[in-house]
Write an enzyme that holds these catalytic residues in place. Structure first.
Site, PDB file in Angstrom:
ATOM      1  N   HIS A 155       0.923  -0.554   0.157  1.00  0.00           N
ATOM      2  CA  HIS A 155      -0.327   0.413  -0.185  1.00  0.00           C
ATOM      3  C   HIS A 155       0.566   1.204  -0.350  1.00  0.00           C
ATOM      4  O   HIS A 155       0.800   2.242  -0.745  1.00  0.00           O
ATOM      5  CB  HIS A 155      -1.099   0.016   1.601  1.00  0.00           C
ATOM      6  CG  HIS A 155      -1.549   1.165   1.207  1.00  0.00           C
ATOM      7  ND1 HIS A 155      -2.608   1.093   1.427  1.00  0.00           N
ATOM      8  CD2 HIS A 155      -1.424   1.937   2.039  1.00  0.00           C
ATOM      9  CE1 HIS A 155      -3.455   2.747   1.136  1.00  0.00           C
ATOM     10  NE2 HIS A 155      -2.464   3.234   1.797  1.00  0.00           N
ATOM     11  N   GLU A 156       2.007   1.105   0.773  1.00  0.00           N
ATOM     12  CA  GLU A 156       2.545   2.547   0.905  1.00  0.00           C
ATOM     13  C   GLU A 156       3.543   2.593  -0.061  1.00  0.00           C
ATOM     14  O   GLU A 156       3.741   3.846  -0.543  1.00  0.00           O
ATOM     15  CB  GLU A 156       3.747   2.336   2.751  1.00  0.00           C
ATOM     16  CG  GLU A 156       2.716   2.488   3.844  1.00  0.00           C
ATOM     17  CD  GLU A 156       1.221   3.903   3.362  1.00  0.00           C
ATOM     18  OE1 GLU A 156       1.985   4.475   2.836  1.00  0.00           O
ATOM     19  OE2 GLU A 156       0.456   4.210   4.305  1.00  0.00           O
ATOM     20  N   HIS A 215       1.994   4.717  -3.161  1.00  0.00           N
ATOM     21  CA  HIS A 215       2.031   6.016  -2.386  1.00  0.00           C
ATOM     22  C   HIS A 215       3.329   5.973  -2.911  1.00  0.00           C
ATOM     23  O   HIS A 215       3.826   7.526  -3.769  1.00  0.00           O
ATOM     24  CB  HIS A 215       2.239   6.158  -1.533  1.00  0.00           C
ATOM     25  CG  HIS A 215       0.024   6.157  -0.676  1.00  0.00           C
ATOM     26  ND1 HIS A 215      -0.388   6.267  -1.578  1.00  0.00           N
ATOM     27  CD2 HIS A 215      -0.234   5.929   0.841  1.00  0.00           C
ATOM     28  CE1 HIS A 215      -1.383   6.411  -0.765  1.00  0.00           C
ATOM     29  NE2 HIS A 215      -1.622   5.813   0.571  1.00  0.00           N
TER      30      HIS A 215
END
Length: 418
Positions: free
Chosen positions: A21-22, A25
């Site tokens: 998820h990170e 980003h």
């Protein structure tokens, strides 16, 4: 040993989901020329880190999350002169929104990839939520005590034909009423048997006693009346307490429990359909989340823990351990897919500090600037995050309290799958 391995594997799966998820980003930010200062898994004290280029990578002591620190994520973030050309807040609004949604997109893609793998390997569960009818597929004896239920083969430890067979129930019969109460499906029948058993216990019956109540069944289209024998048995609640309830010893063929099989091509629409079902159920769970908080608090002090109770990463890992212990790898992977959909939905909540909260601020800026242009004014620039700080602090505090409460419940009175 299998349980410990399952807990560890699911914890690794959670950490990997958060890390990806990170990473979503980070990759999106870099693709738009923004500077990523830090990429860490976990929170708290740093265990290990290494700097490469302008980014510091590392692990922190508490592995229940992670973060990607992008320079100038908000107008409040301090920055150096060297970082000024790479600030996120100065990028076009659509780029900022895509960066915030990139992590969510990764979780959705990961969940769908897992579901696709399950579909081609085992098949996928039915998505019908209609309760199964109480049609007898097999009759059997029923364990009397908790120890009996846990011992022996898959049916526990017991002898004899069982109350259902002794009552004259036959394969193919559909139970339509118990003790004068109409039952439309199997769960309704179980509820009524529970009532019969608990009422008998209140009247002095003990585990192993039988009570007889009137019942009707549909047998080949004909209504047949029976004297149904219900055995008083001891069973364990989610909180670990022993209770007396009623059982007759019958198994049903649940059409909803049958898997839908796929090949590589048919698994694509199958994955989309099943993912849509999970997203819908996840949205319902998020809406119901506030109402489920107090039952979690009560479970800490001895109340039953509901099967659909919210769980933390601790509870989810314990569930993963139970699934591996019982060789339920398909359910293990689908639980991990569900977790990723939940992470995506949770981060979409349009309140800071969630990803959706940051994205909605950008949308607000664009709507505000549209009105300013119509009035002949220049764009208003980045939103003033100081006005959002009270909301951010309040949401963060609520999440912290909720999370800690669920973790405590998962340690003291965990949800038990088996």
């Amino acid at each position: 040993m299998a349980y410990a391995i399952g807990v560890l594997l699911f914890a690794v799966g959670i950490a990997a989901s958060i890390a990806l998820h990170e990473a979503g980003h980070m990759v999106a930010a870099r693709s738009f020329g923004m500077r990523v200062r830090r990429y860490f898994i976990g929170f708290g004290p740093t265990l290990w880190s290494k700097k490469k280029g302008h980014t510091e990578y590392g692990f922190k002591a508490v592995p229940f999350g992670g973060f990607c620190d992008i320079a100038g994520m908000t107008a409040l973030d301090p920055y150096t002169e060297d970082e000024k050309p790479y600030l996120m807040v100065d990028r076009p609004g659509w780029q900022r929104i895509l960066v915030m949604l990139a992590g969510i997109a990764v979780n959705i893609a990961l969940a769908m990839a897992i579901i696709f793998g399950v579909a081609v390997t085992w098949g996928l569960p039915q998505t019908s939520t209609d309760p199964a009818p109480a049609v007898v597929a097999e009759t059997m004896c029923t364990p009397t005590t908790i120890d009996d239920a846990k011992a022996g083969d898959a049916n526990g430890r017991c002898e004899g034909a069982g109350p259902a067979a002794d009552s004259g129930l036959q394969t193919g019969d559909e139970v339509t009423s118990v003790n004068g109460v109409d039952v439309d499906d199997f769960p309704a029948m179980v509820d009524e048997l529970d009532t019969v058993g608990s009422d008998a216990a209140d009247a002095g019956a003990v585990a192993g006693d039988r009570v007889t109540v009137p019942a009707t069944v549909d047998r080949n289209g004909q209504e047949v009346s029976l004297d149904l024998q219900v055995e008083v048995v001891e069973r364990q609640t989610q909180s670990g307490d022993a209770v007396l309830t009623g059982a007759i010893g019958m198994r049903i063929d649940n059409p909803n429990a049958e898997l839908v099989e796929y090949n590589v091509l048919s698994a694509i629409p199958g994955t989309v359909h099943y993912s849509g079902y999970i997203v819908t159920e996840t949205a319902k769970a998020l809406v119901d989340l506030p109402s489920r908080y107090w039952p979690v608090v009560e479970s800490i002090f001895g109340a039953d823990r509901a099967d659909d109770s919210p769980v933390s990463v601790v509870g989810a890992s314990r569930a993963g351990g139970e699934l591996v212990q019982h060789d339920q790898w398909m359910a293990f992977l689908l639980l991990l897919a569900n977790l990723n959909f939940f992470l995506a939905a949770f981060n979409l909540v349009p309140l800071p500090p969630m990803d959706g909260g940051h994205a909605i601020v950008v949308v607000y800026e664009k709507i505000r600037d549209w009105f300013r242009r119509r009035r002949g004014l220049a764009p208003g620039g980045p939103a003033d995050y100081t006005r959002l700080l009270p909301v951010t602090y309040a949401v963060a505090a609520i999440l912290l309290v909720f999370g800690l409460t669920v973790i405590v419940a998962d340690v003291i009175n965990p949800v038990q799958l088996f």
